[in-house]
Motif scaffolding. Sequence first.
Motif, PDB file in Angstrom:
ATOM      1  N   GLU A 657     -14.944   2.361  -7.854  1.00 12.46           N
ATOM      2  CA  GLU A 657     -14.746   3.348  -8.933  1.00 12.46           C
ATOM      3  C   GLU A 657     -13.562   4.260  -8.610  1.00 12.46           C
ATOM      4  O   GLU A 657     -12.774   4.607  -9.483  1.00 12.46           O
ATOM      5  CB  GLU A 657     -16.029   4.169  -9.125  1.00 12.46           C
ATOM      6  N   GLN A 658     -13.458   4.644  -7.327  1.00  7.49           N
ATOM      7  CA  GLN A 658     -12.333   5.487  -6.893  1.00  7.49           C
ATOM      8  C   GLN A 658     -11.005   4.772  -7.122  1.00  7.49           C
ATOM      9  O   GLN A 658     -10.041   5.368  -7.584  1.00  7.49           O
ATOM     10  CB  GLN A 658     -12.473   5.811  -5.393  1.00  7.49           C
ATOM     11  N   ARG A 659     -10.975   3.486  -6.795  1.00 11.09           N
ATOM     12  CA  ARG A 659      -9.730   2.715  -6.962  1.00 11.09           C
ATOM     13  C   ARG A 659      -9.307   2.705  -8.435  1.00 11.09           C
ATOM     14  O   ARG A 659      -8.150   2.912  -8.766  1.00 11.09           O
ATOM     15  CB  ARG A 659      -9.917   1.257  -6.507  1.00 11.09           C
ATOM     16  N   ILE A 660     -10.288   2.420  -9.312  1.00 14.04           N
ATOM     17  CA  ILE A 660      -9.971   2.341 -10.748  1.00 14.04           C
ATOM     18  C   ILE A 660      -9.503   3.706 -11.255  1.00 14.04           C
ATOM     19  O   ILE A 660      -8.556   3.801 -12.035  1.00 14.04           O
ATOM     20  CB  ILE A 660     -11.194   1.821 -11.540  1.00 14.04           C
ATOM     21  N   TYR A 756       4.394   7.325  -7.914  1.00 17.64           N
ATOM     22  CA  TYR A 756       4.224   5.906  -7.569  1.00 17.64           C
ATOM     23  C   TYR A 756       3.910   5.751  -6.078  1.00 17.64           C
ATOM     24  O   TYR A 756       3.003   5.006  -5.680  1.00 17.64           O
ATOM     25  CB  TYR A 756       5.509   5.152  -7.927  1.00 17.64           C
ATOM     26  N   VAL A 757       4.645   6.487  -5.237  1.00 20.58           N
ATOM     27  CA  VAL A 757       4.446   6.415  -3.779  1.00 20.58           C
ATOM     28  C   VAL A 757       3.051   6.911  -3.421  1.00 20.58           C
ATOM     29  O   VAL A 757       2.333   6.287  -2.621  1.00 20.58           O
ATOM     30  CB  VAL A 757       5.534   7.229  -3.029  1.00 20.58           C
ATOM     31  N   GLU A 758       2.661   8.044  -4.012  1.00 18.59           N
ATOM     32  CA  GLU A 758       1.336   8.609  -3.696  1.00 18.59           C
ATOM     33  C   GLU A 758       0.223   7.634  -4.065  1.00 18.59           C
ATOM     34  O   GLU A 758      -0.703   7.419  -3.280  1.00 18.59           O
ATOM     35  CB  GLU A 758       1.152   9.935  -4.451  1.00 18.59           C
ATOM     36  N   ARG A 759       0.322   7.034  -5.256  1.00 12.40           N
ATOM     37  CA  ARG A 759      -0.724   6.090  -5.678  1.00 12.40           C
ATOM     38  C   ARG A 759      -0.757   4.871  -4.750  1.00 12.40           C
ATOM     39  O   ARG A 759      -1.826   4.406  -4.352  1.00 12.40           O
ATOM     40  CB  ARG A 759      -0.479   5.643  -7.120  1.00 12.40           C
ATOM     41  N   SER A 760       0.423   4.357  -4.397  1.00 10.43           N
ATOM     42  CA  SER A 760       0.499   3.184  -3.514  1.00 10.43           C
ATOM     43  C   SER A 760      -0.117   3.479  -2.152  1.00 10.43           C
ATOM     44  O   SER A 760      -0.905   2.684  -1.625  1.00 10.43           O
ATOM     45  CB  SER A 760       1.958   2.748  -3.324  1.00 10.43           C
ATOM     46  N   VAL A 761       0.234   4.625  -1.578  1.00  9.14           N
ATOM     47  CA  VAL A 761      -0.289   4.989  -0.250  1.00  9.14           C
ATOM     48  C   VAL A 761      -1.812   5.164  -0.318  1.00  9.14           C
ATOM     49  O   VAL A 761      -2.546   4.691   0.554  1.00  9.14           O
ATOM     50  CB  VAL A 761       0.400   6.276   0.280  1.00  9.14           C
ATOM     51  N   LEU A 762      -2.291   5.827  -1.379  1.00  8.49           N
ATOM     52  CA  LEU A 762      -3.736   6.031  -1.548  1.00  8.49           C
ATOM     53  C   LEU A 762      -4.478   4.696  -1.593  1.00  8.49           C
ATOM     54  O   LEU A 762      -5.450   4.488  -0.860  1.00  8.49           O
ATOM     55  CB  LEU A 762      -4.006   6.789  -2.850  1.00  8.49           C
ATOM     56  N   LEU A 763      -4.002   3.777  -2.453  1.00  5.93           N
ATOM     57  CA  LEU A 763      -4.698   2.501  -2.636  1.00  5.93           C
ATOM     58  C   LEU A 763      -4.641   1.640  -1.382  1.00  5.93           C
ATOM     59  O   LEU A 763      -5.652   1.073  -0.951  1.00  5.93           O
ATOM     60  CB  LEU A 763      -4.098   1.729  -3.821  1.00  5.93           C
ATOM     61  N   THR A 765      -4.135   2.526   1.758  1.00  2.62           N
ATOM     62  CA  THR A 765      -4.900   3.114   2.862  1.00  2.62           C
ATOM     63  C   THR A 765      -6.391   2.945   2.630  1.00  2.62           C
ATOM     64  O   THR A 765      -7.147   2.593   3.544  1.00  2.62           O
ATOM     65  CB  THR A 765      -4.561   4.619   3.013  1.00  2.62           C
ATOM     66  N   LEU A 766      -6.826   3.164   1.376  1.00  7.43           N
ATOM     67  CA  LEU A 766      -8.244   3.001   1.048  1.00  7.43           C
ATOM     68  C   LEU A 766      -8.695   1.570   1.312  1.00  7.43           C
ATOM     69  O   LEU A 766      -9.749   1.331   1.910  1.00  7.43           O
ATOM     70  CB  LEU A 766      -8.470   3.362  -0.434  1.00  7.43           C
ATOM     71  N   ASP A 767      -7.873   0.589   0.892  1.00 10.35           N
ATOM     72  CA  ASP A 767      -8.226  -0.827   1.102  1.00 10.35           C
ATOM     73  C   ASP A 767      -8.326  -1.164   2.581  1.00 10.35           C
ATOM     74  O   ASP A 767      -9.251  -1.846   3.026  1.00 10.35           O
ATOM     75  CB  ASP A 767      -7.182  -1.739   0.444  1.00 10.35           C
ATOM     76  N   HIS A 768      -7.342  -0.695   3.349  1.00 13.22           N
ATOM     77  CA  HIS A 768      -7.325  -0.983   4.788  1.00 13.22           C
ATOM     78  C   HIS A 768      -8.574  -0.416   5.469  1.00 13.22           C
ATOM     79  O   HIS A 768      -9.248  -1.107   6.245  1.00 13.22           O
ATOM     80  CB  HIS A 768      -6.057  -0.383   5.408  1.00 13.22           C
ATOM     81  N   LEU A 813      -9.588   8.586   5.647  1.00 16.25           N
ATOM     82  CA  LEU A 813      -8.737   8.395   4.468  1.00 16.25           C
ATOM     83  C   LEU A 813      -7.899   9.662   4.214  1.00 16.25           C
ATOM     84  O   LEU A 813      -6.688   9.580   4.009  1.00 16.25           O
ATOM     85  CB  LEU A 813      -9.609   8.084   3.240  1.00 16.25           C
ATOM     86  N   ARG A 814      -8.547  10.823   4.274  1.00 12.21           N
ATOM     87  CA  ARG A 814      -7.825  12.083   4.039  1.00 12.21           C
ATOM     88  C   ARG A 814      -6.711  12.268   5.064  1.00 12.21           C
ATOM     89  O   ARG A 814      -5.582  12.621   4.726  1.00 12.21           O
ATOM     90  CB  ARG A 814      -8.810  13.272   4.112  1.00 12.21           C
ATOM     91  N   GLU A 815      -7.043  11.990   6.329  1.00  5.98           N
ATOM     92  CA  GLU A 815      -6.064  12.186   7.403  1.00  5.98           C
ATOM     93  C   GLU A 815      -4.900  11.201   7.274  1.00  5.98           C
ATOM     94  O   GLU A 815      -3.736  11.579   7.387  1.00  5.98           O
ATOM     95  CB  GLU A 815      -6.746  12.026   8.763  1.00  5.98           C
TER      96      GLU A 815
END
Length: 903
Positions: A657-660, A756-763, A765-768, A813-815
């Motif tokens: 849900e967070q990803r979407i 774009y960069v923020e969304r990419s880094v968030l997704l 990092t979350l996946d990893h 994730l936050r860090e």
Amino acid sequence: MVSLGGIARKLFGSANDRRVRGYQPTVDAINAIEEKTKALSDEQLAAQTVEFRKLLSEGKTLDDLMIPAFAVVREASRRVLGMRPFDVQLTGGMILHDGAIAEMKTGEGKTLVATLAVYLNALAGKGVHVVTVNDYLAQRDAHTMGKLYGFLGLTTGVIVHGLSDEERHANYACDITYATNNELGFDYLRDNMKYERSQMVQRGHNYAIVDEVDSILVDEARTPLIISGPLDDRSELYNTIDAFIPALVPEDYEIDEKQRSANFSEVGTEKLENLLRQAGLLKGESLYDVENVAIVHHINNALKAHKLFTRDKDYIVRNDEIVIIDEFTGRMMPGRRYSEGQHQALEAKEKVQIQPENQTLSSITFQNYFRMYGKLAGMTGTAQTEAEEFGNIYKLEVVEVPTNLPIQRIDEDDEVYRTFDEKFKAIIEEIKQAHERGQPVLVGTTSIEKSELLATMLRQSGFNNFQVLNARYHEQEAYIVSQAGVPGAVTIATNMAGRGTDIQLGGNIDMRLERELEGMEPGPERDALEAASREEVRQLKEKALAAGGLYVIATERHESRRIDNQLRGRSGRQGDPGRSKFYLSLQDDLMRIFGSDRMDSMLQKLGLKEGEAIVHPWINKALERAQKKVEARNFDIRKNLLKYDDVTNDQRKVIFEQRIEMMDSEDVSETVEDMRNEVIEVLVAKHIPERAYAEQWNAAGLREDVGRMLNLDLPIEDWVKEDGIGETDIRERITEAADKAAAERKERFGADIMTYVERSVLLQTLDHLWREHIVNLDHLRSVIGFRGYAQRDPLQEYKAEAFELFQALLANLREAVTSQLMRVELVQNPEPPQPPAIYDEQHVDPTTGLNQVTGFDSENFIAAPADRRPEDPSTWGKIGRNEACPCGSGKKYKHCHGAFEQA
């Protein structure tokens, strides 16, 4: 003595009877408007769909539209398919619309029944999924029933293996989508690995009808769907941990060779904690803190590698590789690897190249996938025996639909022989007699091996007029099954072969014509051939009826009554005569459950001669009791597995849900800022504890962590020296400096690029972190059972520790996101983020152990010679020692590639 319950059932009928009777007024109402519906032209009938959708938009419900919608489908079916749904089929359609399971006997037309509920629910425009057991049935049903839906103005899609994302997206966008359970589950997992919302192919989970619901939601639900790929290179970690083991002495560990287990003693644990601390690998104080679960797993593997695995006995080192030696045959098993990191631990021990470990990237059970649907329904011929499981796990009620015509099949008592050989001799004799009198015979076996064994014995007895099916080539086998009702036909099939296809006495005329008329132009010649074929099938049906209808012979009882009933149900469709008989031996798997040794000696004392059988209704009842016990045990296992998976599933839902949410957000800067502020909060609290004196503050540590996490060099020691400064002031100054640095970066790069960069880094990092979390949960699951020895409930312990791990994931994730975004620099032409390369999709068939996605297990599957590619040994499967080698050398396998394996 008759019970009160029995008297009540006789007077009022069972709960099932009362429910079915409750649908009768609606059936009568549909019948009442049949003539009126018949009077509509094709255009007027098709226009009803537009009218129904208009009524829905004005506030009507699907229930309000059921009577006219079912009447429209019945009439359209009569015109397009030449089939008019019977009254019992209307009842089945209502059960499906109510979100329940319609149990309908074989030959009662379940595929047509589904069209009623599918059409009604598709009117809402949210998509309806019809789930089948294989690609062939999905394509066949979508093609056939798609004509009906197309006539009524609805679109039909089909999802099968090998489609591109664009094709999948288009097919899911249709009003009705036919698909296999595997494809639906994998698409859901793949969708949640995408980085753009537009790349996702599914559009939600509104309503699904599951065909063969018992097979998909019970049998196949025993194993999860898994997408896996190579793990990040961890060779350094394996080598570091491996170096610790030679430093241990016997008092540091305990070995149990019988159980193949190795554990550290208290002394050994302390020693390891010191070694890990020095190597910077230990988090927290204790090795057994929850955040060290992966390290514990690697250390245990290293200990086993050194103390339980012996070189040249359990494995050999050849060509810089660890090759496993089979403990039973002594043969090398190239290509096979120990799982869960054990193979990598052996590679570290032997100082050979460490191959990447395969890691689960994403997984889900069918239970949790199908429970996502807003409304779920199913249909099958056999669900009553699993009614408790359907109710408990899926909240699905099973409703038995009466047959259109009374069943005339004769189910005979089982024949029990002492040995396999006696049983098979009796079966062969029975097959020959039935063949001579022109009766079609279907022989059911429980495995491919048993099918092959019976086929070999038949050939040795001089009988060659039979077909063997093993549920491998669905399309070709569906045709063979469709013609299994021809007089004198003998068909040997494993449990699942040809499901979804009727065995019609005399043969299935539609499938026969499709094959015979293929490629012929319309004209007198084609018409003459069709007429001749129809007449021949009519005569063949009369012969088969005169011979007693389809005779089902079962070679043993399955551990589930449901599978036995499926086989029996093949005979006696639509009021046809038929017969079924089970042949058993005391050497069958199920017979051993209740002490066949004692029974064997008793029968010998009673003078049971070789070749004689015992036949008695008591034996049937005893076997059913044994089957019920096995079914109950299997249900308990599935229920227990699901309890653990539910923990993962709750967390999976949150992450997905967070990803979407992240993909849908136009701007994620607020989320990023909140994360940054929380990181600052934690850092300040760590170095400036609450109610601590200023001299107890760790200003140097705070400055170092701020530099590491926020990429800022701030004079925190100078601030601390100021008079009257408090912890709040310091936090505010750090926050202000961090916000300023982030704002400068945004200005330098531009708002759109930074978003774009923020969304990419968030997704990313979350996946990893989510993948690492799945691995940690797997490791935790493998050891949590030991808590039971300490009188603690392993499930509750698992829930508590899984929650701690999840909290750690969110903190990490936050860090990680904050640290990366405070350092990010732009390069020219940045590559857009891509989902990881998917190396393996896996769903293991619990009955055969084969991976259904690739179709076979290269070690154990007996491949058809035509499917073996000389250049690709993975397609060869199991090869007989004296067979010609599939490589094409002309030599026997044992003198060619087989010789290499034994070398």
